[in-house]
Design an enzyme around this catalytic site. Structure first.
Site, PDB file in Angstrom:
ATOM      1  N   GLU A 268       0.957  -1.255  -0.592  1.00 51.42           N
ATOM      2  CA  GLU A 268      -0.107  -0.351  -0.182  1.00 51.42           C
ATOM      3  C   GLU A 268       1.139   1.396   0.026  1.00 51.42           C
ATOM      4  O   GLU A 268       1.277   1.813   1.000  1.00 51.42           O
ATOM      5  CB  GLU A 268      -0.887  -0.008   1.066  1.00 51.42           C
ATOM      6  CG  GLU A 268      -1.910  -0.741   0.907  1.00 51.42           C
ATOM      7  CD  GLU A 268      -3.132  -0.870   0.186  1.00 51.42           C
ATOM      8  OE1 GLU A 268      -3.192   0.489  -0.408  1.00 51.42           O
ATOM      9  OE2 GLU A 268      -3.499  -2.285  -0.219  1.00 51.42           O
ATOM     10  N   CYS A 302      -2.255   9.196   2.331  1.00 52.97           N
ATOM     11  CA  CYS A 302      -2.282   9.031   1.199  1.00 52.97           C
ATOM     12  C   CYS A 302      -3.129   9.630   0.325  1.00 52.97           C
ATOM     13  O   CYS A 302      -2.869   9.104  -0.940  1.00 52.97           O
ATOM     14  CB  CYS A 302      -1.912   7.684   1.392  1.00 52.97           C
ATOM     15  SG  CYS A 302      -3.366   6.661   2.094  1.00 52.97           S
TER      16      CYS A 302
HETATM   17  P1  NAD Z   1       8.073   5.651   4.987  1.00 52.49           P
HETATM   18  O1  NAD Z   1       8.404   4.607   3.306  1.00 52.49           O
HETATM   19  O2  NAD Z   1       9.619   6.008   4.990  1.00 52.49           O
HETATM   20  O3  NAD Z   1       8.559   4.150   6.015  1.00 52.49           O
HETATM   21  C1  NAD Z   1       6.744   2.997   5.949  1.00 52.49           C
HETATM   22  C2  NAD Z   1       7.666   2.567   7.160  1.00 52.49           C
HETATM   23  O4  NAD Z   1       9.460   1.663   6.660  1.00 52.49           O
HETATM   24  C3  NAD Z   1       8.045   2.403   7.939  1.00 52.49           C
HETATM   25  O5  NAD Z   1       7.792   1.438   9.203  1.00 52.49           O
HETATM   26  C4  NAD Z   1       9.276   2.728   7.944  1.00 52.49           C
HETATM   27  O6  NAD Z   1      10.464   3.091   9.360  1.00 52.49           O
HETATM   28  C5  NAD Z   1       9.594   1.154   7.680  1.00 52.49           C
HETATM   29  N1  NAD Z   1      10.724   2.094   6.280  1.00 52.49           N
HETATM   30  C6  NAD Z   1      11.565   3.653   6.193  1.00 52.49           C
HETATM   31  N2  NAD Z   1      12.968   3.598   5.274  1.00 52.49           N
HETATM   32  C7  NAD Z   1      13.000   1.814   5.414  1.00 52.49           C
HETATM   33  C8  NAD Z   1      13.795   1.011   4.331  1.00 52.49           C
HETATM   34  N3  NAD Z   1      15.198   1.289   4.097  1.00 52.49           N
HETATM   35  N4  NAD Z   1      14.003  -0.466   5.316  1.00 52.49           N
HETATM   36  C9  NAD Z   1      13.075  -0.858   5.545  1.00 52.49           C
HETATM   37  N5  NAD Z   1      12.089  -0.461   6.007  1.00 52.49           N
HETATM   38  C10 NAD Z   1      11.937   1.846   6.563  1.00 52.49           C
HETATM   39  O7  NAD Z   1       6.406   6.095   5.113  1.00 52.49           O
HETATM   40  P2  NAD Z   1       5.832   6.872   5.878  1.00 52.49           P
HETATM   41  O8  NAD Z   1       7.294   8.335   5.917  1.00 52.49           O
HETATM   42  O9  NAD Z   1       5.975   6.292   7.221  1.00 52.49           O
HETATM   43  O10 NAD Z   1       4.778   7.160   5.701  1.00 52.49           O
HETATM   44  C11 NAD Z   1       4.253   7.890   4.295  1.00 52.49           C
HETATM   45  C12 NAD Z   1       4.451   7.259   3.242  1.00 52.49           C
HETATM   46  O11 NAD Z   1       3.581   5.813   3.241  1.00 52.49           O
HETATM   47  C13 NAD Z   1       3.618   7.925   1.574  1.00 52.49           C
HETATM   48  O12 NAD Z   1       3.972   7.558   0.717  1.00 52.49           O
HETATM   49  C14 NAD Z   1       2.048   8.096   1.786  1.00 52.49           C
HETATM   50  O13 NAD Z   1       1.249   7.957   1.059  1.00 52.49           O
HETATM   51  C15 NAD Z   1       2.340   6.441   2.442  1.00 52.49           C
HETATM   52  N6  NAD Z   1       0.440   5.689   2.511  1.00 52.49           N
HETATM   53  C16 NAD Z   1       0.520   4.646   2.401  1.00 52.49           C
HETATM   54  C17 NAD Z   1      -0.689   3.694   2.545  1.00 52.49           C
HETATM   55  C18 NAD Z   1      -2.017   3.314   1.576  1.00 52.49           C
HETATM   56  O14 NAD Z   1      -2.826   2.841   2.082  1.00 52.49           O
HETATM   57  N7  NAD Z   1      -1.399   3.090   0.599  1.00 52.49           N
HETATM   58  C19 NAD Z   1      -1.722   4.524   4.027  1.00 52.49           C
HETATM   59  C20 NAD Z   1      -0.611   5.446   4.937  1.00 52.49           C
HETATM   60  C21 NAD Z   1       0.702   6.197   4.379  1.00 52.49           C
END
Ligand code: NAD
Length: 495
Positions: A268, A302
């Site tokens: 997602e 999102c």
């Molecule tokens: P992010 O991708 O930075 O982080 C998401 C998760 O991944 C967190 O737990 C983070 O700690 C982990 N993570 C970060 N870097 C990583 C790496 N290098 N290796 C492994 N894990 C890692 O996203 P965010 O800033 O937490 O959230 C915002 C994003 O999420 C936006 O792009 C938003 O659109 C998306 N989002 C999508 C939905 C959906 O249902 N489609 C819902 C909510 C948020």
């Protein structure tokens, strides 16, 4: 914990009715694991930087322990009758509702979102648990009309096994239950690695899962730096499915890490929702919808309306009214009831707003309200008019309270512009013309289309995107597909 942090312990924590909901531990195999020899990760309130608590910074070896616990718990949990799993899930659901105020407070303290939104998220999070408790009883698939003589052919759905979830900070409860409820209902066990910024919503969920009688090892929370923990979850062959919610950039990375073990991955990812207003709409209503669609979760959503396309006949009137409504949004500490916009999650988020606004201004956009930092992690709710496709904000998620608006003339033009994105999560469309509504919603390359409304999510619907917004669906009966495998049985009989 630093000396400075200790002095600034978040005073609002004293409002928790049940202090045991603040668990400064990971939860593995039914045990609460503290930092011990591990470094602790500090969690602070984005409103004022005050210290909330710490969680252990676990690594690869603790992740392997959690995976082993989930593997050990799997056969017994999977063998329960769906009704028995449903009973435990229903108790978990009820405990979320009973503890809504505390859970909402914890969420606002660690995430910053307005308390009314946090309460709404707890209801939303709980609704997935209730829905899947029921849905687990109906995992029927099909019998097949045999093409061979003397055979009975049937298909059933089986739990995929040990699963993992990696979740973001913007919906710290709901993004966990949307995955875990489906996985547990299907008979899987799960290891959740919550976002670094918001672990306490996750550990509170584990506390309530324990109270609900969900057995040790079935639902585990591991805290720690993402690279080792998530790397192990992606690479370990015991984990059969991993469900990720977060940015498209990190999703790409995890997909490549999961490829080594041919893991079932559901994603997602980011969105960049177009919000299209044709000039037959009621402008006042459209303004209310545009406020809700853009500024929920302080723009860190999102589903946020990230590109607002307005037909030229109502462009000026809409801008005028939208600017006034944005300027009236009440910004402040999320725990105050009247607040509508809280702080952003971190400096990077504020920096992104500044960068997008500066770039748009330099390329000719007008700032009709906002357009500046407000101190701390606050960015003023902002309206940018006359946005064009060469601006950064047209292509990238801002993830903040900045609304970009642009005018269009013709239906086909706005369809082309709306689809001109690598993302395909959600799109909003407003028109009173029935034929146009059907034409445009058919043409939009998005997983979800909201027609003359804004609120579209909920446990019964298949949430998810196309293109680079993700793979798979969460919620609805389709959400079970991410955590189950089909088994075909062909039984011979003598005729
Ligand atoms: P992010 O991708 O930075 O982080 C998401 C998760 O991944 C967190 O737990 C983070 O700690 C982990 N993570 C970060 N870097 C990583 C790496 N290098 N290796 C492994 N894990 C890692 O996203 P965010 O800033 O937490 O959230 C915002 C994003 O999420 C936006 O792009 C938003 O659109 C998306 N989002 C999508 C939905 C959906 O249902 N489609 C819902 C909510 C948020």
């Amino acid at each position: 914990m630093s000396a400075q942090s200790k002095e600034q312990r978040c005073v609002s924590l004293s409002q928790l009715a049940d202090l045991r909901l603040l668990r400064e531990h990971a939860y593995i195999d039914g045990r609460w694991c503290s930092a011990d020899n591990l470094q602790a990760i500090e969690v602070t309130n984005p409103f004022d930087g005050s210290f909330i608590g710490t969680v252990p910074n676990m690594g690869i070896s603790e992740t392997r322990t959690a995976i082993a616990a989930a593997k050990k718990a799997l056969p017994t949990w999977a063998a329960l009758l769906p009704q028995e799993r449903a009973n435990a899930l229903k108790r978990w659901h009820d405990l979320l509702i009973e503890n809504k105020e505390d859970l909402a407070l914890l969420m606002t303290l660690e995430q910053g979102k307005p308390i009314t939104e946090s309460r709404g998220e707890i209801d939303y999070a709980a609704s997935f648990i209730e829905f899947y408790a029921e849905e687990a009883k109906r995992m029927n698939v099909e019998n097949i009309t045999s093409h061979l003589p003397g055979r009975n052919m049937s298909v059933k759905r089986e739990p995929i096994g040990v699963t993992a979830a990696v979740t973001p900070w913007n919906f710290p409860c709901a993004m966990i239950t949307r995955k875990a409820a489906a996985a547990l209902a299907a008979g899987c066990t799960m290891i959740v690695r919550p976002a670094t910024e918001t672990p306490f919503s996750a550990t509170a969920l584990a506390e309530l899962a324990e109270r609900a009688g969900i057995p040790a090892g079935v639902f585990n929370i591991i805290t720690g730096d993402p690279t080792p923990v998530v790397g192990e979850l992606c690479g370990n062959p015991i984990v059969r499915a991993l469900s990720f919610t977060g940015s498209t950039e990190v999703g790409r990375l995890l997909l490549s890490q999961g490829a080594q073990t041919i893991k079932k991955m559901s994603m997602e990812l980011g969105g960049h929702a177009p919000f299209i207003l044709f000039d037959d709409v009621d402008v006042d209503e459209a303004v209310t919808h545009a406020i809700n669609a853009k500024f929920a979760t302080s723009g860190q959503d999102c589903l946020a309306a990230n590109r607002i396309f307005v037909q030229s006949g109502i462009y000026d009137e809409f801008l005028d009214k939208y600017a006034k409504a944005i300027a009236e949004l009440r910004v402040g500490n999320g725990i105050e009831e009247h607040v509508e916009i809280g702080p952003l999650m971190h400096d990077r988020a504020v920096g992104k707003c500044e960068e997008h606004v500066a770039d748009a201004r330099a390329k000719g956009a007008r700032v009709l309200t906002g357009g500046k930092k407000m101190g701390g992690l606050f960015y003023a709710p902002t309206l940018l008019a006359d946005v064009t496709s060469d601006m950064q904000i047209y292509r990238e998620e801002t993830f903040g309270p900045v609304a970009p608006v642009m005018a269009f003339e013709f239906e086909q033009d706005v369809i082309n512009q709306a689809n001109d994105s690598e993302y395909g999560l959600a799109a909003y469309l407003f028109t009173k013309d029935h034929d146009r509504a059907n034409r445009v919603s058919n043409a939009l390359e998005y997983g979800m289309v909201a027609l003359n409304c804004v609120k579209i999510t909920g446990a019964p619907i298949p949430f998810g995107g196309v293109k680079q917004s993700g793979l798979g669906r969460e919620g609805s009966r389709h959400g079970l597909e991410e955590f189950t495998e089909l088994k075909y049985v062909c039984a011979a009989f003598k005729q």
